[in-house]
Motif scaffolding. Sequence first.
Motif, PDB file in Angstrom:
ATOM      1  N   ALA A  27       0.829  -1.207   0.000  1.00 66.42           N
ATOM      2  CA  ALA A  27       0.000   0.000   0.000  1.00 66.42           C
ATOM      3  C   ALA A  27       0.864   1.258   0.000  1.00 66.42           C
ATOM      4  O   ALA A  27       0.583   2.217  -0.727  1.00 66.42           O
ATOM      5  CB  ALA A  27      -0.945  -0.006   1.200  1.00 66.42           C
ATOM      6  N   VAL A  28       1.929   1.253   0.784  1.00 68.53           N
ATOM      7  CA  VAL A  28       2.816   2.417   0.877  1.00 68.53           C
ATOM      8  C   VAL A  28       3.585   2.619  -0.436  1.00 68.53           C
ATOM      9  O   VAL A  28       3.658   3.734  -0.963  1.00 68.53           O
ATOM     10  CB  VAL A  28       3.796   2.248   2.060  1.00 68.53           C
ATOM     11  N   VAL A  29       4.144   1.540  -0.961  1.00 70.17           N
ATOM     12  CA  VAL A  29       5.002   1.634  -2.147  1.00 70.17           C
ATOM     13  C   VAL A  29       4.202   1.986  -3.406  1.00 70.17           C
ATOM     14  O   VAL A  29       4.652   2.794  -4.221  1.00 70.17           O
ATOM     15  CB  VAL A  29       5.787   0.314  -2.338  1.00 70.17           C
ATOM     16  N   LEU A  30       3.031   1.393  -3.568  1.00 68.49           N
ATOM     17  CA  LEU A  30       2.260   1.622  -4.788  1.00 68.49           C
ATOM     18  C   LEU A  30       1.434   2.902  -4.768  1.00 68.49           C
ATOM     19  O   LEU A  30       0.989   3.368  -5.821  1.00 68.49           O
ATOM     20  CB  LEU A  30       1.333   0.432  -5.064  1.00 68.49           C
ATOM     21  N   ARG A  31       1.238   3.488  -3.603  1.00 71.90           N
ATOM     22  CA  ARG A  31       0.334   4.637  -3.494  1.00 71.90           C
ATOM     23  C   ARG A  31       0.638   5.771  -4.480  1.00 71.90           C
ATOM     24  O   ARG A  31      -0.271   6.229  -5.185  1.00 71.90           O
ATOM     25  CB  ARG A  31       0.312   5.165  -2.060  1.00 71.90           C
ATOM     26  N   PRO A  32       1.887   6.257  -4.582  1.00 77.14           N
ATOM     27  CA  PRO A  32       2.124   7.372  -5.509  1.00 77.14           C
ATOM     28  C   PRO A  32       1.729   7.055  -6.960  1.00 77.14           C
ATOM     29  O   PRO A  32       1.099   7.867  -7.628  1.00 77.14           O
ATOM     30  CB  PRO A  32       3.624   7.643  -5.392  1.00 77.14           C
ATOM     31  N   ARG A  39      -6.153   5.325  -9.474  1.00 78.87           N
ATOM     32  CA  ARG A  39      -6.615   3.973  -9.133  1.00 78.87           C
ATOM     33  C   ARG A  39      -6.339   3.575  -7.684  1.00 78.87           C
ATOM     34  O   ARG A  39      -6.455   2.410  -7.337  1.00 78.87           O
ATOM     35  CB  ARG A  39      -5.957   2.961 -10.075  1.00 78.87           C
ATOM     36  N   TYR A  40      -5.961   4.526  -6.837  1.00 75.27           N
ATOM     37  CA  TYR A  40      -5.652   4.157  -5.456  1.00 75.27           C
ATOM     38  C   TYR A  40      -6.935   3.972  -4.651  1.00 75.27           C
ATOM     39  O   TYR A  40      -7.807   4.825  -4.650  1.00 75.27           O
ATOM     40  CB  TYR A  40      -4.774   5.217  -4.769  1.00 75.27           C
ATOM     41  N   ASP A  41      -7.021   2.832  -3.993  1.00 77.65           N
ATOM     42  CA  ASP A  41      -8.120   2.526  -3.086  1.00 77.65           C
ATOM     43  C   ASP A  41      -7.490   1.940  -1.824  1.00 77.65           C
ATOM     44  O   ASP A  41      -6.871   0.870  -1.873  1.00 77.65           O
ATOM     45  CB  ASP A  41      -9.082   1.526  -3.727  1.00 77.65           C
ATOM     46  N   GLU A  42      -7.628   2.649  -0.726  1.00 79.50           N
ATOM     47  CA  GLU A  42      -6.991   2.308   0.559  1.00 79.50           C
ATOM     48  C   GLU A  42      -7.213   0.848   0.970  1.00 79.50           C
ATOM     49  O   GLU A  42      -6.308   0.188   1.452  1.00 79.50           O
ATOM     50  CB  GLU A  42      -7.561   3.257   1.625  1.00 79.50           C
ATOM     51  N   VAL A 113      14.991 -20.137 -16.870  1.00 80.15           N
ATOM     52  CA  VAL A 113      13.636 -19.646 -16.609  1.00 80.15           C
ATOM     53  C   VAL A 113      13.384 -18.315 -17.321  1.00 80.15           C
ATOM     54  O   VAL A 113      14.147 -17.363 -17.153  1.00 80.15           O
ATOM     55  CB  VAL A 113      13.406 -19.472 -15.086  1.00 80.15           C
ATOM     56  N   THR A 114      12.318 -18.262 -18.108  1.00 81.43           N
ATOM     57  CA  THR A 114      11.824 -17.009 -18.663  1.00 81.43           C
ATOM     58  C   THR A 114      10.975 -16.345 -17.592  1.00 81.43           C
ATOM     59  O   THR A 114      10.171 -17.012 -16.934  1.00 81.43           O
ATOM     60  CB  THR A 114      10.986 -17.260 -19.935  1.00 81.43           C
ATOM     61  N   VAL A 115      11.159 -15.044 -17.415  1.00 75.42           N
ATOM     62  CA  VAL A 115      10.443 -14.321 -16.355  1.00 75.42           C
ATOM     63  C   VAL A 115       9.623 -13.203 -16.978  1.00 75.42           C
ATOM     64  O   VAL A 115      10.110 -12.461 -17.829  1.00 75.42           O
ATOM     65  CB  VAL A 115      11.432 -13.735 -15.314  1.00 75.42           C
ATOM     66  N   ARG A 116       8.385 -13.099 -16.537  1.00 74.43           N
ATOM     67  CA  ARG A 116       7.481 -12.022 -16.958  1.00 74.43           C
ATOM     68  C   ARG A 116       7.110 -11.195 -15.736  1.00 74.43           C
ATOM     69  O   ARG A 116       7.148 -11.683 -14.609  1.00 74.43           O
ATOM     70  CB  ARG A 116       6.214 -12.583 -17.585  1.00 74.43           C
ATOM     71  N   LEU A 117       6.718  -9.954 -15.992  1.00 73.60           N
ATOM     72  CA  LEU A 117       6.229  -9.095 -14.913  1.00 73.60           C
ATOM     73  C   LEU A 117       5.357  -8.016 -15.514  1.00 73.60           C
ATOM     74  O   LEU A 117       5.344  -7.815 -16.735  1.00 73.60           O
ATOM     75  CB  LEU A 117       7.394  -8.475 -14.130  1.00 73.60           C
ATOM     76  N   ASN A 118       4.624  -7.352 -14.673  1.00 74.77           N
ATOM     77  CA  ASN A 118       3.965  -6.126 -15.099  1.00 74.77           C
ATOM     78  C   ASN A 118       4.309  -5.045 -14.100  1.00 74.77           C
ATOM     79  O   ASN A 118       4.482  -5.303 -12.915  1.00 74.77           O
ATOM     80  CB  ASN A 118       2.452  -6.298 -15.285  1.00 74.77           C
ATOM     81  N   VAL A 119       4.464  -3.838 -14.632  1.00 77.47           N
ATOM     82  CA  VAL A 119       4.830  -2.683 -13.831  1.00 77.47           C
ATOM     83  C   VAL A 119       3.848  -1.571 -14.195  1.00 77.47           C
ATOM     84  O   VAL A 119       3.407  -1.479 -15.341  1.00 77.47           O
ATOM     85  CB  VAL A 119       6.312  -2.297 -14.070  1.00 77.47           C
ATOM     86  N   LEU A 120       3.489  -0.771 -13.210  1.00 70.82           N
ATOM     87  CA  LEU A 120       2.536   0.307 -13.465  1.00 70.82           C
ATOM     88  C   LEU A 120       3.114   1.331 -14.436  1.00 70.82           C
ATOM     89  O   LEU A 120       4.313   1.639 -14.374  1.00 70.82           O
ATOM     90  CB  LEU A 120       2.152   0.994 -12.153  1.00 70.82           C
ATOM     91  N   GLN A 121       2.286   1.844 -15.310  1.00 77.20           N
ATOM     92  CA  GLN A 121       2.701   2.900 -16.244  1.00 77.20           C
ATOM     93  C   GLN A 121       3.349   4.037 -15.464  1.00 77.20           C
ATOM     94  O   GLN A 121       2.824   4.479 -14.444  1.00 77.20           O
ATOM     95  CB  GLN A 121       1.485   3.448 -17.005  1.00 77.20           C
ATOM     96  N   GLY A 122       4.503   4.483 -15.919  1.00 75.64           N
ATOM     97  CA  GLY A 122       5.177   5.617 -15.306  1.00 75.64           C
ATOM     98  C   GLY A 122       5.950   5.313 -14.046  1.00 75.64           C
ATOM     99  O   GLY A 122       6.570   6.200 -13.460  1.00 75.64           O
ATOM    100  N   VAL A 142      -2.870   1.065 -17.746  1.00 76.81           N
ATOM    101  CA  VAL A 142      -2.417   0.951 -16.360  1.00 76.81           C
ATOM    102  C   VAL A 142      -1.066   0.257 -16.252  1.00 76.81           C
ATOM    103  O   VAL A 142      -0.204   0.674 -15.491  1.00 76.81           O
ATOM    104  CB  VAL A 142      -3.467   0.201 -15.505  1.00 76.81           C
ATOM    105  N   ASP A 143      -0.845  -0.813 -17.011  1.00 80.21           N
ATOM    106  CA  ASP A 143       0.337  -1.655 -16.854  1.00 80.21           C
ATOM    107  C   ASP A 143       1.179  -1.747 -18.115  1.00 80.21           C
ATOM    108  O   ASP A 143       0.666  -1.655 -19.228  1.00 80.21           O
ATOM    109  CB  ASP A 143      -0.086  -3.092 -16.495  1.00 80.21           C
ATOM    110  N   VAL A 144       2.476  -1.993 -17.899  1.00 80.48           N
ATOM    111  CA  VAL A 144       3.401  -2.382 -18.956  1.00 80.48           C
ATOM    112  C   VAL A 144       3.810  -3.816 -18.636  1.00 80.48           C
ATOM    113  O   VAL A 144       4.263  -4.112 -17.522  1.00 80.48           O
ATOM    114  CB  VAL A 144       4.653  -1.479 -18.987  1.00 80.48           C
ATOM    115  N   PHE A 145       3.622  -4.723 -19.593  1.00 81.13           N
ATOM    116  CA  PHE A 145       3.968  -6.129 -19.417  1.00 81.13           C
ATOM    117  C   PHE A 145       5.329  -6.356 -20.056  1.00 81.13           C
ATOM    118  O   PHE A 145       5.548  -5.999 -21.217  1.00 81.13           O
ATOM    119  CB  PHE A 145       2.901  -7.024 -20.048  1.00 81.13           C
ATOM    120  N   MET A 146       6.250  -6.941 -19.274  1.00 81.84           N
ATOM    121  CA  MET A 146       7.631  -7.096 -19.716  1.00 81.84           C
ATOM    122  C   MET A 146       8.046  -8.564 -19.599  1.00 81.84           C
ATOM    123  O   MET A 146       7.468  -9.324 -18.819  1.00 81.84           O
ATOM    124  CB  MET A 146       8.550  -6.216 -18.865  1.00 81.84           C
TER     125      MET A 146
END
Length: 155
Positions: A27-32, A39-42, A113-122, A142-146
């Motif tokens: 919650a703390v890390v993703l809030r900004p 899209r922040y919901d406490e 191992v191939t690794v995938r992730l998604n990270v929030l835009q920006g 919302v997301d970038v898939f890498m």
Amino acid sequence: MRRSRPASWSLRPATPADVEPVAELRAVVLRPDLERLGRYDERRVRQRLRDGFEPGHTWVIEAEGAFAGCVALRPADDAHWLEHFYLSPHLQGTGLGTAVLRRLLAGWDRDGVTVRLNVLQGSPARRLYSRHGFTPESEDPVDVFMVRRPRAPAH
């Protein structure tokens, strides 16, 4: 001023008791980024972690013997998903995230191992992933898939 990486850090397997500290850190890390995306919901930011928390696929990062973050790797059909990679804000920018990711990637490369992730835009985290060979596959508002394919070990 650049902060220095903790002198000692380690990874340990997560336990069910880690769910609340991890949910709070999320919650703390993703809030900004979530606030920037509108899209922040406490409540939801914590509940989504609780609902998907798998201790068997999660490691807790400890620095100087204290809870510092977490990272998860969820097996999937064609790759593994790197998820819930969060560091306490006071440790971001110290090189700890890079050190953890390097250690994990060395093992994944060794195991093919191939690794995938998604990270929030920006999100600034995207730069970390790009520096370690993750490339964008697709994105939405919302997301970038890498993805990162395994590398041959250096000799």
